[in-house]
Design a protein around this motif. Structure first.
Motif, PDB file in Angstrom:
ATOM      1  N   CYS A   1      -7.706   9.350   1.257  1.00 48.31           N
ATOM      2  CA  CYS A   1      -8.562   9.001   2.396  1.00 48.31           C
ATOM      3  C   CYS A   1      -8.967  10.246   3.177  1.00 48.31           C
ATOM      4  CB  CYS A   1      -7.847   8.006   3.313  1.00 48.31           C
ATOM      5  SG  CYS A   1      -7.664   6.368   2.582  1.00 48.31           S
ATOM      6  N   GLU A   2      -8.030  11.168   3.356  1.00 51.04           N
ATOM      7  CA  GLU A   2      -8.341  12.416   4.065  1.00 51.04           C
ATOM      8  C   GLU A   2      -9.375  13.232   3.296  1.00 51.04           C
ATOM      9  OE1 GLU A   2      -6.077  16.491   5.422  1.00 51.04           O
ATOM     10  OE2 GLU A   2      -4.926  14.619   5.394  1.00 51.04           O
ATOM     11  N   ALA A   3      -9.241  13.280   1.973  1.00 51.36           N
ATOM     12  CA  ALA A   3     -10.200  14.018   1.152  1.00 51.36           C
ATOM     13  C   ALA A   3     -11.595  13.403   1.273  1.00 51.36           C
ATOM     14  CB  ALA A   3      -9.745  14.039  -0.300  1.00 51.36           C
ATOM     15  N   LEU A   4     -11.665  12.086   1.310  1.00 55.97           N
ATOM     16  CA  LEU A   4     -12.956  11.425   1.505  1.00 55.97           C
ATOM     17  C   LEU A   4     -13.564  11.809   2.847  1.00 55.97           C
ATOM     18  CD1 LEU A   4     -12.390   7.784   0.207  1.00 55.97           C
ATOM     19  CD2 LEU A   4     -13.831   9.538  -0.811  1.00 55.97           C
ATOM     20  N   ASP A   5     -12.744  11.790   3.894  1.00 55.09           N
ATOM     21  CA  ASP A   5     -13.225  12.127   5.235  1.00 55.09           C
ATOM     22  C   ASP A   5     -13.679  13.575   5.341  1.00 55.09           C
ATOM     23  OD1 ASP A   5     -12.698   9.554   6.083  1.00 55.09           O
ATOM     24  OD2 ASP A   5     -10.788  10.070   7.033  1.00 55.09           O
ATOM     25  N   ASN A   6     -13.037  14.462   4.569  1.00 60.15           N
ATOM     26  CA  ASN A   6     -13.358  15.893   4.637  1.00 60.15           C
ATOM     27  C   ASN A   6     -14.481  16.307   3.703  1.00 60.15           C
ATOM     28  OD1 ASN A   6     -11.367  16.328   6.547  1.00 60.15           O
ATOM     29  ND2 ASN A   6      -9.819  16.809   5.025  1.00 60.15           N
TER      30      ASN A   6
ATOM     31  N   ASN B   1      -0.787  12.469  -8.677  1.00 60.14           N
ATOM     32  CA  ASN B   1      -2.092  12.240  -8.070  1.00 60.14           C
ATOM     33  C   ASN B   1      -1.992  12.344  -6.554  1.00 60.14           C
ATOM     34  OD1 ASN B   1      -3.595  11.435 -10.529  1.00 60.14           O
ATOM     35  ND2 ASN B   1      -2.060   9.839 -10.569  1.00 60.14           N
ATOM     36  N   MET B   2      -3.121  12.279  -5.900  1.00 58.91           N
ATOM     37  CA  MET B   2      -3.128  12.229  -4.441  1.00 58.91           C
ATOM     38  C   MET B   2      -2.517  10.920  -3.984  1.00 58.91           C
ATOM     39  SD  MET B   2      -6.927  13.329  -3.312  1.00 58.91           S
ATOM     40  CE  MET B   2      -7.722  14.781  -3.926  1.00 58.91           C
ATOM     41  N   SER B   3      -1.814  10.969  -2.871  1.00 56.36           N
ATOM     42  CA  SER B   3      -1.360   9.728  -2.258  1.00 56.36           C
ATOM     43  C   SER B   3      -2.576   9.028  -1.663  1.00 56.36           C
ATOM     44  CB  SER B   3      -0.332  10.008  -1.166  1.00 56.36           C
ATOM     45  OG  SER B   3      -0.948  10.666  -0.075  1.00 56.36           O
ATOM     46  N   TYR B   4      -2.414   7.791  -1.284  1.00 53.39           N
ATOM     47  CA  TYR B   4      -3.516   7.057  -0.658  1.00 53.39           C
ATOM     48  C   TYR B   4      -3.994   7.789   0.599  1.00 53.39           C
ATOM     49  CZ  TYR B   4      -6.080   3.376   1.741  1.00 53.39           C
ATOM     50  OH  TYR B   4      -7.045   2.665   2.414  1.00 53.39           O
ATOM     51  N   GLU B   5      -3.044   8.266   1.402  1.00 53.57           N
ATOM     52  CA  GLU B   5      -3.396   8.970   2.631  1.00 53.57           C
ATOM     53  C   GLU B   5      -4.157  10.257   2.335  1.00 53.57           C
ATOM     54  OE1 GLU B   5      -0.067   6.242   3.132  1.00 53.57           O
ATOM     55  OE2 GLU B   5      -0.293   7.962   1.797  1.00 53.57           O
ATOM     56  N   GLU B   6      -3.699  11.005   1.326  1.00 50.77           N
ATOM     57  CA  GLU B   6      -4.393  12.234   0.945  1.00 50.77           C
ATOM     58  C   GLU B   6      -5.792  11.929   0.425  1.00 50.77           C
ATOM     59  OE1 GLU B   6      -0.676  15.045  -0.457  1.00 50.77           O
ATOM     60  OE2 GLU B   6      -1.408  13.506  -1.838  1.00 50.77           O
TER      61      GLU B   6
ATOM     62  N   LEU C   1       0.824  -1.200   0.000  1.00 54.75           N
ATOM     63  CA  LEU C   1       0.000   0.000   0.000  1.00 54.75           C
ATOM     64  C   LEU C   1       0.865   1.259   0.000  1.00 54.75           C
ATOM     65  CD1 LEU C   1      -2.862   1.074   0.023  1.00 54.75           C
ATOM     66  CD2 LEU C   1      -2.824   0.921   2.512  1.00 54.75           C
ATOM     67  N   GLU C   2       1.923   1.276   0.780  1.00 53.96           N
ATOM     68  CA  GLU C   2       2.824   2.426   0.817  1.00 53.96           C
ATOM     69  C   GLU C   2       3.521   2.611  -0.524  1.00 53.96           C
ATOM     70  OE1 GLU C   2       4.771   5.781   1.867  1.00 53.96           O
ATOM     71  OE2 GLU C   2       3.119   4.817   2.924  1.00 53.96           O
ATOM     72  N   ALA C   3       3.946   1.515  -1.146  1.00 53.80           N
ATOM     73  CA  ALA C   3       4.602   1.605  -2.460  1.00 53.80           C
ATOM     74  C   ALA C   3       3.639   2.183  -3.501  1.00 53.80           C
ATOM     75  CB  ALA C   3       5.104   0.240  -2.899  1.00 53.80           C
ATOM     76  N   ALA C   4       2.409   1.705  -3.510  1.00 48.63           N
ATOM     77  CA  ALA C   4       1.408   2.209  -4.454  1.00 48.63           C
ATOM     78  C   ALA C   4       1.108   3.679  -4.177  1.00 48.63           C
ATOM     79  CB  ALA C   4       0.136   1.380  -4.362  1.00 48.63           C
ATOM     80  N   SER C   5       1.045   4.045  -2.917  1.00 49.11           N
ATOM     81  CA  SER C   5       0.779   5.431  -2.534  1.00 49.11           C
ATOM     82  C   SER C   5       1.886   6.354  -3.035  1.00 49.11           C
ATOM     83  CB  SER C   5       0.647   5.526  -1.008  1.00 49.11           C
ATOM     84  OG  SER C   5       0.372   6.850  -0.617  1.00 49.11           O
ATOM     85  N   GLN C   6       3.128   5.924  -2.897  1.00 52.63           N
ATOM     86  CA  GLN C   6       4.256   6.729  -3.363  1.00 52.63           C
ATOM     87  C   GLN C   6       4.238   6.887  -4.884  1.00 52.63           C
ATOM     88  OE1 GLN C   6       7.831   5.003  -1.784  1.00 52.63           O
ATOM     89  NE2 GLN C   6       7.267   5.460   0.336  1.00 52.63           N
ATOM     90  N   ILE C   7       3.872   5.827  -5.583  1.00 53.26           N
ATOM     91  CA  ILE C   7       3.781   5.889  -7.050  1.00 53.26           C
ATOM     92  C   ILE C   7       2.662   6.836  -7.462  1.00 53.26           C
ATOM     93  CG2 ILE C   7       3.217   4.561  -9.129  1.00 53.26           C
ATOM     94  CD1 ILE C   7       4.683   2.178  -7.731  1.00 53.26           C
ATOM     95  N   MET C   8       1.525   6.758  -6.787  1.00 60.98           N
ATOM     96  CA  MET C   8       0.405   7.655  -7.074  1.00 60.98           C
ATOM     97  C   MET C   8       0.841   9.112  -6.908  1.00 60.98           C
ATOM     98  SD  MET C   8      -2.566   5.488  -5.104  1.00 60.98           S
ATOM     99  CE  MET C   8      -3.675   6.858  -4.893  1.00 60.98           C
ATOM    100  N   LYS C   9       1.510   9.422  -5.809  1.00 58.98           N
ATOM    101  CA  LYS C   9       1.950  10.781  -5.515  1.00 58.98           C
ATOM    102  C   LYS C   9       2.984  11.238  -6.544  1.00 58.98           C
ATOM    103  CE  LYS C   9       2.170  14.408  -2.812  1.00 58.98           C
ATOM    104  NZ  LYS C   9       1.041  15.270  -2.583  1.00 58.98           N
ATOM    105  N   ALA C  10       3.931  10.365  -6.891  1.00 57.24           N
ATOM    106  CA  ALA C  10       4.979  10.713  -7.849  1.00 57.24           C
ATOM    107  C   ALA C  10       4.423  10.986  -9.245  1.00 57.24           C
ATOM    108  CB  ALA C  10       6.021   9.598  -7.905  1.00 57.24           C
ATOM    109  N   SER C  11       3.278  10.381  -9.563  1.00 59.57           N
ATOM    110  CA  SER C  11       2.689  10.589 -10.886  1.00 59.57           C
ATOM    111  C   SER C  11       1.711  11.762 -10.911  1.00 59.57           C
ATOM    112  CB  SER C  11       2.010   9.309 -11.374  1.00 59.57           C
ATOM    113  OG  SER C  11       0.910   8.982 -10.552  1.00 59.57           O
TER     114      SER C  11
END
Length: 55
Positions: free
Chosen positions: A29-34, A22-27, A10-20
């Motif tokens: 999830c936070e956007a969904l919560d907000n 897009n939002m990271s996985y954590e970002e 999950l962390e590896a995918a999140s880093q790839i998402m951010k590097a490309s």
């Protein structure tokens, strides 16, 4: 993303998402919560306010 992913995967995918750019996985999830992705369809009140602004 799968619930079966390990934290490392999950962390590896999140880093790839951010590097490309897009939002990271954590970002994401936070956007969904907000409520970032909340459905903001037109309401009668909003349409009325927009009509008043245009006149």
């Amino acid at each position: 993303m799968s619930k079966d992913w390990t934290p490392v995967e999950l962390e590896a995918a999140s880093q790839i998402m951010k590097a490309s750019g897009n939002m990271s996985y954590e970002e994401f999830c936070e956007a969904l919560d907000n409520g970032y992705f909340a459905n903001v369809g037109k309401s009668a009140d909003r349409e009325e306010a927009c009509a008043e602004e245009q006149s």
